[in-house]
Scaffold this motif. Sequence first.
Motif, PDB file in Angstrom:
ATOM      1  N   GLY A 127      11.270   3.186   3.586  1.00  0.00           N
ATOM      2  CA  GLY A 127      12.504   3.941   3.426  1.00  0.00           C
ATOM      3  C   GLY A 127      12.419   5.324   2.814  1.00  0.00           C
ATOM      4  O   GLY A 127      13.448   5.984   2.680  1.00  0.00           O
ATOM      5  N   ALA A 128      11.232   5.792   2.431  1.00  0.00           N
ATOM      6  CA  ALA A 128      11.120   7.132   1.847  1.00  0.00           C
ATOM      7  C   ALA A 128      11.621   8.170   2.846  1.00  0.00           C
ATOM      8  O   ALA A 128      11.382   8.063   4.046  1.00  0.00           O
ATOM      9  N   ARG A 129      12.334   9.191   2.316  1.00  0.00           N
ATOM     10  CA  ARG A 129      12.892  10.203   3.203  1.00  0.00           C
ATOM     11  C   ARG A 129      12.660  11.596   2.639  1.00  0.00           C
ATOM     12  O   ARG A 129      12.075  11.754   1.581  1.00  0.00           O
ATOM     13  N   ASP A 130      13.116  12.606   3.373  1.00  0.00           N
ATOM     14  CA  ASP A 130      12.962  14.002   2.967  1.00  0.00           C
ATOM     15  C   ASP A 130      11.485  14.355   2.820  1.00  0.00           C
ATOM     16  O   ASP A 130      11.094  15.139   1.954  1.00  0.00           O
ATOM     17  N   LEU A 131      10.658  13.782   3.676  1.00  0.00           N
ATOM     18  CA  LEU A 131       9.212  13.940   3.572  1.00  0.00           C
ATOM     19  C   LEU A 131       8.743  15.251   4.201  1.00  0.00           C
ATOM     20  O   LEU A 131       9.369  15.776   5.130  1.00  0.00           O
ATOM     21  N   ILE A 132       7.633  15.753   3.703  1.00  0.00           N
ATOM     22  CA  ILE A 132       6.905  16.847   4.345  1.00  0.00           C
ATOM     23  C   ILE A 132       5.652  16.219   4.947  1.00  0.00           C
ATOM     24  O   ILE A 132       4.834  15.646   4.220  1.00  0.00           O
ATOM     25  N   ILE A 133       5.512  16.309   6.253  1.00  0.00           N
ATOM     26  CA  ILE A 133       4.404  15.675   6.952  1.00  0.00           C
ATOM     27  C   ILE A 133       3.401  16.730   7.411  1.00  0.00           C
ATOM     28  O   ILE A 133       3.785  17.771   7.944  1.00  0.00           O
ATOM     29  N   VAL A 134       2.131  16.453   7.202  1.00  0.00           N
ATOM     30  CA  VAL A 134       1.045  17.307   7.677  1.00  0.00           C
ATOM     31  C   VAL A 134       0.263  16.512   8.704  1.00  0.00           C
ATOM     32  O   VAL A 134      -0.255  15.431   8.404  1.00  0.00           O
ATOM     33  N   ASN A 135       0.204  17.032   9.917  1.00  0.00           N
ATOM     34  CA  ASN A 135      -0.452  16.312  11.006  1.00  0.00           C
ATOM     35  C   ASN A 135      -0.919  17.321  12.042  1.00  0.00           C
ATOM     36  O   ASN A 135      -0.427  18.442  12.080  1.00  0.00           O
ATOM     37  N   ASN A 136      -1.825  16.909  12.908  1.00  0.00           N
ATOM     38  CA  ASN A 136      -2.258  17.820  13.963  1.00  0.00           C
ATOM     39  C   ASN A 136      -1.137  18.128  14.942  1.00  0.00           C
ATOM     40  O   ASN A 136      -1.013  19.229  15.452  1.00  0.00           O
ATOM     41  N   ASN A 137      -0.282  17.131  15.239  1.00  0.00           N
ATOM     42  CA  ASN A 137       0.804  17.351  16.196  1.00  0.00           C
ATOM     43  C   ASN A 137       2.116  16.817  15.625  1.00  0.00           C
ATOM     44  O   ASN A 137       2.213  16.522  14.444  1.00  0.00           O
ATOM     45  N   ALA A 138       3.128  16.709  16.484  1.00  0.00           N
ATOM     46  CA  ALA A 138       4.448  16.282  16.014  1.00  0.00           C
ATOM     47  C   ALA A 138       4.879  14.983  16.668  1.00  0.00           C
ATOM     48  O   ALA A 138       6.061  14.736  16.846  1.00  0.00           O
ATOM     49  N   ALA A 168       0.815  -1.214   0.000  1.00  0.00           N
ATOM     50  CA  ALA A 168       0.000   0.000   0.000  1.00  0.00           C
ATOM     51  C   ALA A 168       0.850   1.266   0.000  1.00  0.00           C
ATOM     52  O   ALA A 168       0.438   2.298  -0.544  1.00  0.00           O
ATOM     53  N   VAL A 169       2.047   1.220   0.602  1.00  0.00           N
ATOM     54  CA  VAL A 169       2.889   2.423   0.687  1.00  0.00           C
ATOM     55  C   VAL A 169       4.130   2.330  -0.200  1.00  0.00           C
ATOM     56  O   VAL A 169       5.012   3.179  -0.130  1.00  0.00           O
ATOM     57  N   ALA A 170       4.192   1.332  -1.056  1.00  0.00           N
ATOM     58  CA  ALA A 170       5.417   1.058  -1.825  1.00  0.00           C
ATOM     59  C   ALA A 170       5.861   2.215  -2.696  1.00  0.00           C
ATOM     60  O   ALA A 170       7.061   2.405  -2.920  1.00  0.00           O
ATOM     61  N   ASP A 171       4.939   3.020  -3.210  1.00  0.00           N
ATOM     62  CA  ASP A 171       5.314   4.077  -4.150  1.00  0.00           C
ATOM     63  C   ASP A 171       5.401   5.463  -3.520  1.00  0.00           C
ATOM     64  O   ASP A 171       5.497   6.467  -4.227  1.00  0.00           O
ATOM     65  N   VAL A 172       5.382   5.545  -2.199  1.00  0.00           N
ATOM     66  CA  VAL A 172       5.614   6.844  -1.547  1.00  0.00           C
ATOM     67  C   VAL A 172       7.070   7.234  -1.828  1.00  0.00           C
ATOM     68  O   VAL A 172       7.997   6.520  -1.461  1.00  0.00           O
ATOM     69  N   HIS A 173       7.265   8.349  -2.484  1.00  0.00           N
ATOM     70  CA  HIS A 173       8.592   8.712  -2.981  1.00  0.00           C
ATOM     71  C   HIS A 173       9.290   9.710  -2.065  1.00  0.00           C
ATOM     72  O   HIS A 173       8.656  10.398  -1.250  1.00  0.00           O
ATOM     73  N   ASP A 174      10.584   9.786  -2.188  1.00  0.00           N
ATOM     74  CA  ASP A 174      11.365  10.772  -1.446  1.00  0.00           C
ATOM     75  C   ASP A 174      10.844  12.172  -1.769  1.00  0.00           C
ATOM     76  O   ASP A 174      10.555  12.498  -2.926  1.00  0.00           O
ATOM     77  N   ALA A 218       8.019  13.461  -0.823  1.00  0.00           N
ATOM     78  CA  ALA A 218       6.557  13.528  -0.920  1.00  0.00           C
ATOM     79  C   ALA A 218       5.961  14.314   0.249  1.00  0.00           C
ATOM     80  O   ALA A 218       6.509  14.344   1.353  1.00  0.00           O
ATOM     81  N   THR A 219       4.836  14.966  -0.010  1.00  0.00           N
ATOM     82  CA  THR A 219       4.034  15.566   1.058  1.00  0.00           C
ATOM     83  C   THR A 219       3.010  14.529   1.487  1.00  0.00           C
ATOM     84  O   THR A 219       2.221  14.045   0.664  1.00  0.00           O
ATOM     85  N   VAL A 243      11.898  12.841   7.942  1.00  0.00           N
ATOM     86  CA  VAL A 243      11.026  14.000   7.740  1.00  0.00           C
ATOM     87  C   VAL A 243      11.862  15.275   7.660  1.00  0.00           C
ATOM     88  O   VAL A 243      12.649  15.577   8.561  1.00  0.00           O
ATOM     89  N   ARG A 244      11.693  16.007   6.564  1.00  0.00           N
ATOM     90  CA  ARG A 244      12.391  17.286   6.402  1.00  0.00           C
ATOM     91  C   ARG A 244      11.628  18.432   7.035  1.00  0.00           C
ATOM     92  O   ARG A 244      12.211  19.355   7.599  1.00  0.00           O
ATOM     93  N   LYS A 245      10.289  18.361   6.946  1.00  0.00           N
ATOM     94  CA  LYS A 245       9.461  19.467   7.420  1.00  0.00           C
ATOM     95  C   LYS A 245       8.148  18.906   7.946  1.00  0.00           C
ATOM     96  O   LYS A 245       7.621  17.924   7.411  1.00  0.00           O
ATOM     97  N   ILE A 246       7.618  19.549   8.987  1.00  0.00           N
ATOM     98  CA  ILE A 246       6.314  19.161   9.491  1.00  0.00           C
ATOM     99  C   ILE A 246       5.427  20.392   9.573  1.00  0.00           C
ATOM    100  O   ILE A 246       5.874  21.476   9.978  1.00  0.00           O
ATOM    101  N   ILE A 247       4.209  20.244   9.111  1.00  0.00           N
ATOM    102  CA  ILE A 247       3.196  21.297   9.199  1.00  0.00           C
ATOM    103  C   ILE A 247       2.159  20.815  10.211  1.00  0.00           C
ATOM    104  O   ILE A 247       1.499  19.793   9.989  1.00  0.00           O
ATOM    105  N   CYS A 248       2.039  21.520  11.330  1.00  0.00           N
ATOM    106  CA  CYS A 248       1.127  21.048  12.378  1.00  0.00           C
ATOM    107  C   CYS A 248       0.674  22.211  13.245  1.00  0.00           C
ATOM    108  O   CYS A 248       1.170  23.334  13.116  1.00  0.00           O
ATOM    109  N   SER A 249      -0.247  21.927  14.135  1.00  0.00           N
ATOM    110  CA  SER A 249      -0.778  22.966  15.013  1.00  0.00           C
ATOM    111  C   SER A 249      -0.323  22.817  16.455  1.00  0.00           C
ATOM    112  O   SER A 249      -0.446  23.746  17.237  1.00  0.00           O
TER     113      SER A 249
END
Length: 223
Positions: A44-55, A12-18, A20-21, A71-77
Amino acid sequence: MIDKTFESLEAAVADVHDGATVMIGGFGNAGMPAALIDALIAQGARDLIIVNNNAGNGDTGLAALLKAKRVRKIICSFPRQSDSHVFDALYRAGEIELELAPQGNLAERIRAAGAGIGGFFTPTGYGTLLAEGKETRLIDGRHYVLESPIHADFSLIKALRGDRWGNLVYRKAARNFGPIMAMAARCTIAQVSEIVPLGALDPEVVVTPGIFVHRVVRPGSRP
């Protein structure tokens, strides 16, 4: 025949690429797709941008993804709480970027992406550091800030039940960000506790229609 079920988390997650958001559902542990996150770590995907409520909480789930330095960057509240030591250490060391968004703004930015809205004005954040560099406008005597939608390459969400068409129902508060994140991604992957036959879900209680879901997987399935 439409069949969106996947035989394994790994597939299910095989094609998540480096780079990716990736949106990850959940409010703390409630509704967090922990099995999909573990599969993403193994993938193994890396350099990800993660969007989540927390960290992340503790050392599992999202915190484990951060600890693996994927994870390179996280967008959260809500990045800081008593057990957010993984994020704290990375942030203090300058090893992760943070974009802070008030929770209502975060939810609406995600929803706007799914609804095809190019942006919206909100009073939340006006006059603070969060509004720096953003367009502001005076509307009916009140100051507003322009916020942009958040689009994602993938959304990882958790639901209680799903069918092979991708229709989903949730369990109580575990619903939280799942429905809007499903609408805001190019590919939505749903971790479910049970995959039921077509017709088993009452259409009146389906929260996320299958049109917004691309993959359905039940932890414990085998390839």
